[in-house]
Design a protein around this motif. Structure first.
Motif, PDB file in Angstrom:
ATOM      1  N   LEU A   1       0.828  -1.202   0.000  1.00 54.77           N
ATOM      2  CA  LEU A   1       0.000   0.000   0.000  1.00 54.77           C
ATOM      3  C   LEU A   1       0.866   1.258   0.000  1.00 54.77           C
ATOM      4  O   LEU A   1       2.032   1.224   0.408  1.00 54.77           O
ATOM      5  N   PRO A   2       0.299   2.396  -0.411  1.00 59.63           N
ATOM      6  CA  PRO A   2       1.005   3.658  -0.227  1.00 59.63           C
ATOM      7  C   PRO A   2       1.290   3.894   1.252  1.00 59.63           C
ATOM      8  O   PRO A   2       0.543   3.430   2.126  1.00 59.63           O
ATOM      9  N   ASN A   3       2.362   4.614   1.548  1.00 65.65           N
ATOM     10  CA  ASN A   3       2.727   4.841   2.939  1.00 65.65           C
ATOM     11  C   ASN A   3       2.348   6.249   3.394  1.00 65.65           C
ATOM     12  O   ASN A   3       1.623   6.974   2.709  1.00 65.65           O
ATOM     13  N   ARG A   4       2.842   6.624   4.550  1.00 68.68           N
ATOM     14  CA  ARG A   4       2.475   7.913   5.147  1.00 68.68           C
ATOM     15  C   ARG A   4       2.867   9.088   4.256  1.00 68.68           C
ATOM     16  O   ARG A   4       2.111  10.046   4.110  1.00 68.68           O
ATOM     17  N   ARG A   5       4.051   9.015   3.664  1.00 70.88           N
ATOM     18  CA  ARG A   5       4.503  10.104   2.799  1.00 70.88           C
ATOM     19  C   ARG A   5       3.559  10.265   1.604  1.00 70.88           C
ATOM     20  O   ARG A   5       3.199  11.394   1.239  1.00 70.88           O
ATOM     21  N   ALA A   6       3.152   9.148   1.010  1.00 71.06           N
ATOM     22  CA  ALA A   6       2.234   9.207  -0.127  1.00 71.06           C
ATOM     23  C   ALA A   6       0.887   9.781   0.300  1.00 71.06           C
ATOM     24  O   ALA A   6       0.251  10.536  -0.456  1.00 71.06           O
ATOM     25  N   PHE A   7       0.444   9.434   1.500  1.00 71.11           N
ATOM     26  CA  PHE A   7      -0.821   9.971   2.007  1.00 71.11           C
ATOM     27  C   PHE A   7      -0.747  11.487   2.157  1.00 71.11           C
ATOM     28  O   PHE A   7      -1.673  12.213   1.743  1.00 71.11           O
ATOM     29  N   GLU A   8       0.311  11.977   2.732  1.00 72.64           N
ATOM     30  CA  GLU A   8       0.444  13.422   2.930  1.00 72.64           C
ATOM     31  C   GLU A   8       0.435  14.162   1.599  1.00 72.64           C
ATOM     32  O   GLU A   8      -0.170  15.235   1.474  1.00 72.64           O
ATOM     33  N   GLU A   9       1.088  13.595   0.605  1.00 71.95           N
ATOM     34  CA  GLU A   9       1.100  14.219  -0.721  1.00 71.95           C
ATOM     35  C   GLU A   9      -0.294  14.181  -1.353  1.00 71.95           C
ATOM     36  O   GLU A   9      -0.728  15.174  -1.948  1.00 71.95           O
ATOM     37  N   ALA A  10      -0.981  13.034  -1.224  1.00 71.61           N
ATOM     38  CA  ALA A  10      -2.322  12.903  -1.808  1.00 71.61           C
ATOM     39  C   ALA A  10      -3.298  13.867  -1.132  1.00 71.61           C
ATOM     40  O   ALA A  10      -4.130  14.499  -1.803  1.00 71.61           O
ATOM     41  N   PHE A  11      -3.194  13.997   0.181  1.00 71.34           N
ATOM     42  CA  PHE A  11      -4.096  14.892   0.905  1.00 71.34           C
ATOM     43  C   PHE A  11      -3.884  16.336   0.446  1.00 71.34           C
ATOM     44  O   PHE A  11      -4.855  17.061   0.153  1.00 71.34           O
ATOM     45  N   ALA A  12      -2.629  16.760   0.364  1.00 71.16           N
ATOM     46  CA  ALA A  12      -2.333  18.130  -0.050  1.00 71.16           C
ATOM     47  C   ALA A  12      -2.826  18.396  -1.469  1.00 71.16           C
ATOM     48  O   ALA A  12      -3.400  19.464  -1.750  1.00 71.16           O
ATOM     49  N   GLU A  13      -2.614  17.432  -2.355  1.00 74.13           N
ATOM     50  CA  GLU A  13      -3.024  17.610  -3.754  1.00 74.13           C
ATOM     51  C   GLU A  13      -4.543  17.706  -3.883  1.00 74.13           C
ATOM     52  O   GLU A  13      -5.064  18.586  -4.566  1.00 74.13           O
ATOM     53  N   ARG A  14      -5.266  16.829  -3.207  1.00 70.65           N
ATOM     54  CA  ARG A  14      -6.736  16.824  -3.302  1.00 70.65           C
ATOM     55  C   ARG A  14      -7.340  18.024  -2.603  1.00 70.65           C
ATOM     56  O   ARG A  14      -8.345  18.578  -3.060  1.00 70.65           O
ATOM     57  N   MET A  15      -6.748  18.430  -1.487  1.00 69.87           N
ATOM     58  CA  MET A  15      -7.263  19.606  -0.790  1.00 69.87           C
ATOM     59  C   MET A  15      -7.074  20.852  -1.636  1.00 69.87           C
ATOM     60  O   MET A  15      -7.958  21.714  -1.717  1.00 69.87           O
ATOM     61  N   GLN A  16      -5.929  20.954  -2.273  1.00 71.54           N
ATOM     62  CA  GLN A  16      -5.666  22.110  -3.138  1.00 71.54           C
ATOM     63  C   GLN A  16      -6.636  22.139  -4.317  1.00 71.54           C
ATOM     64  O   GLN A  16      -7.015  23.208  -4.801  1.00 71.54           O
ATOM     65  N   ALA A  17      -7.053  20.947  -4.779  1.00 68.57           N
ATOM     66  CA  ALA A  17      -8.003  20.869  -5.893  1.00 68.57           C
ATOM     67  C   ALA A  17      -9.429  21.190  -5.459  1.00 68.57           C
ATOM     68  O   ALA A  17     -10.325  21.280  -6.304  1.00 68.57           O
ATOM     69  N   GLY A  18      -9.655  21.342  -4.140  1.00 68.34           N
ATOM     70  CA  GLY A  18     -10.972  21.704  -3.641  1.00 68.34           C
ATOM     71  C   GLY A  18     -11.956  20.560  -3.562  1.00 68.34           C
ATOM     72  O   GLY A  18     -13.166  20.781  -3.532  1.00 68.34           O
ATOM     73  N   GLU A  19     -11.477  19.314  -3.505  1.00 70.28           N
ATOM     74  CA  GLU A  19     -12.371  18.167  -3.443  1.00 70.28           C
ATOM     75  C   GLU A  19     -12.925  17.976  -2.026  1.00 70.28           C
ATOM     76  O   GLU A  19     -12.314  18.381  -1.040  1.00 70.28           O
ATOM     77  N   THR A  20     -14.072  17.328  -1.944  1.00 70.87           N
ATOM     78  CA  THR A  20     -14.618  16.916  -0.655  1.00 70.87           C
ATOM     79  C   THR A  20     -13.821  15.710  -0.165  1.00 70.87           C
ATOM     80  O   THR A  20     -13.699  14.704  -0.868  1.00 70.87           O
ATOM     81  N   LEU A  21     -13.296  15.802   1.045  1.00 72.28           N
ATOM     82  CA  LEU A  21     -12.433  14.752   1.577  1.00 72.28           C
ATOM     83  C   LEU A  21     -12.940  14.264   2.927  1.00 72.28           C
ATOM     84  O   LEU A  21     -13.318  15.066   3.788  1.00 72.28           O
ATOM     85  N   CYS A  22     -12.930  12.951   3.105  1.00 77.43           N
ATOM     86  CA  CYS A  22     -13.170  12.338   4.406  1.00 77.43           C
ATOM     87  C   CYS A  22     -11.967  11.453   4.721  1.00 77.43           C
ATOM     88  O   CYS A  22     -11.476  10.734   3.848  1.00 77.43           O
ATOM     89  N   LEU A  23     -11.515  11.529   5.955  1.00 75.18           N
ATOM     90  CA  LEU A  23     -10.333  10.771   6.361  1.00 75.18           C
ATOM     91  C   LEU A  23     -10.697   9.779   7.452  1.00 75.18           C
ATOM     92  O   LEU A  23     -11.310  10.138   8.457  1.00 75.18           O
ATOM     93  N   ALA A  24     -10.307   8.516   7.250  1.00 76.65           N
ATOM     94  CA  ALA A  24     -10.509   7.471   8.250  1.00 76.65           C
ATOM     95  C   ALA A  24      -9.157   6.967   8.723  1.00 76.65           C
ATOM     96  O   ALA A  24      -8.237   6.752   7.918  1.00 76.65           O
ATOM     97  N   VAL A  25      -9.030   6.780  10.026  1.00 77.91           N
ATOM     98  CA  VAL A  25      -7.856   6.141  10.624  1.00 77.91           C
ATOM     99  C   VAL A  25      -8.357   4.867  11.288  1.00 77.91           C
ATOM    100  O   VAL A  25      -9.243   4.925  12.155  1.00 77.91           O
ATOM    101  N   VAL A  26      -7.848   3.716  10.872  1.00 79.65           N
ATOM    102  CA  VAL A  26      -8.307   2.444  11.427  1.00 79.65           C
ATOM    103  C   VAL A  26      -7.128   1.698  12.029  1.00 79.65           C
ATOM    104  O   VAL A  26      -5.980   1.858  11.594  1.00 79.65           O
ATOM    105  N   ASP A  27      -7.429   0.880  13.029  1.00 78.50           N
ATOM    106  CA  ASP A  27      -6.388   0.176  13.766  1.00 78.50           C
ATOM    107  C   ASP A  27      -6.878  -1.245  14.056  1.00 78.50           C
ATOM    108  O   ASP A  27      -8.017  -1.442  14.496  1.00 78.50           O
TER     109      ASP A  27
END
Length: 341
Positions: free
Chosen positions: A191-217
């Motif tokens: 799977l993508p790791n933490r670094r990839a997640f941070e990049e994806a979040f920044a890119e999608r947020m900048q694009a103005g998309e609706t985002l929901c984030l789940a943290v599961v354990d």
């Protein structure tokens, strides 16, 4: 030489070629340098496929996982200068340093080539000017013809060097792209790791998309490791990764670290994202896992999760912190549940 002996020699050579090919494939698959220690380790695995070492390697690498430096040490192998790389292994910087050094050498090689071509051009210009003066003074054109032939030879040599350097640069570019991808991917689950997640979040947020984030354990994961061992724990993590990926298609599913995963839902509001995550939770909880070695029951595996919707322009740390608090509330609330807010 008798025909029988010749046939026997050919058979031995064919077998040797096959072993070499298998070892080369093994080293390439696990990104091990072909030093004597790694070669000997691969030779032991390849030449005794039913042995204990080969079986241990098969268990550790199930699902396409590459061997780590720790695995090789634990199995009795030695670590070479540029060993296989886990995302957190100590030899990853060595691999990165190697690529940096190769890149620097490539750049220096191009620089030297340009300097040589420029010097050849300047020398040709001076010699051509001198020959033109000689022609005006009544000398023949032989010198010009000779100089032109020499310059053409130099140009052809430079073109050959440039073609070779371009090929090397293409190969290096592929290695750099591969290293870049590895730096953003978890070696255990793929799977993508933490670094990839941070990049994806920044890119999608900048694009103005609706985002929901789940943290599961994964619930009570330490108990799985303590009772059944880390290899079984690794298989559990891969099973959770596969279940989340299957239940959340077209959304970002990554491993944040340890037994913690993250899902970034694109273009979904909170109720829709929760419905998708609940489907994944129910699917995982309904399965009954068994140990492959003994067929003994492992029991059910569950996970808890926290889910939140990001506000427009909200920073990633704030969104993650809110989801993480919801996760721990779900744990305190009895586990195997999703809390959303």
């Amino acid at each position: 030489m008798s025909a029988r002996r010749q046939t026997r020699l050919v058979a031995v050579e064919d077998r040797s070629d096959h072993v070499f090919d298998c070892i080369r494939g093994f080293l390439k698959l696990h990104r091990l340098s072909p030093d004597p220690a790694h070669y000997a380790f691969a030779h032991r695995v390849i030449c005794d496929p039913n042995g204990a070492l080969a079986q241990s390697v098969a268990t550790l690498t199930e699902g396409g996982v590459r061997l780590t430096a720790r695995d090789i040490k634990a199995l009795g192998g030695e670590i070479g200068t540029f060993g296989v790389g886990d995302a957190a292994a100590a030899d990853e910087p060595a691999h990165a340093d190697t690529l940096v050094a190769q890149t620097q050498m490539q750049v220096e090689g191009f620089t030297d080539m340009v300097r040589r071509v420029r010097a050849d051009t300047e020398d040709f210009g001076r010699d051509l000017a001198a020959s033109a003066d000689a022609m005006r003074a009544g000398a023949g054109a032989d010198n010009v013809i000779l100089l032109t032939g020499l310059m053409l030879n130099r140009v052809q040599a430079a073109e050959a060097r440039l073609a070779a350097a371009t090929s090397e640069a293409d190969q290096l570019r592929e290695k750099l792209e591969e290293a870049r991808g590895d730096a953003r991917r978890d070696p255990l689950t793929g799977l993508p790791n933490r670094r990839a997640f941070e990049e994806a979040f920044a890119e999608r947020m900048q694009a103005g998309e609706t985002l929901c984030l789940a943290v599961v354990d994964v619930d009570r994961f330490k108990r799985v490791n303590d009772q059944f061992g880390h290899s079984v724990g690794d298989r559990v993590l891969r099973a959770i990764a596969d279940a989340l990926t299957a239940a959340c298609p077209d959304h970002f599913v990554g491993r944040y670290g340890g037994e913690e995963f993250i899902i970034l839902f694109y273009g979904l509001d909170l109720p829709a994202a929760r419905g998708m995550l609940e489907a994944a939770r129910i699917s995982v909880a309904s399965k009954r896992y068994r140990l492959r070695e003994s067929d003994a029951p492992l029991g059910s595996v569950t996970f808890s999760g926290g889910l939140t919707e990001a506000e427009p322009g909200e920073v990633q740390g704030a969104v993650f912190g809110r989801a993480d608090k919801l996760l721990y509330a779900a744990k305190d609330g009895g586990r195997n549940r999703i809390y959303a807010a």
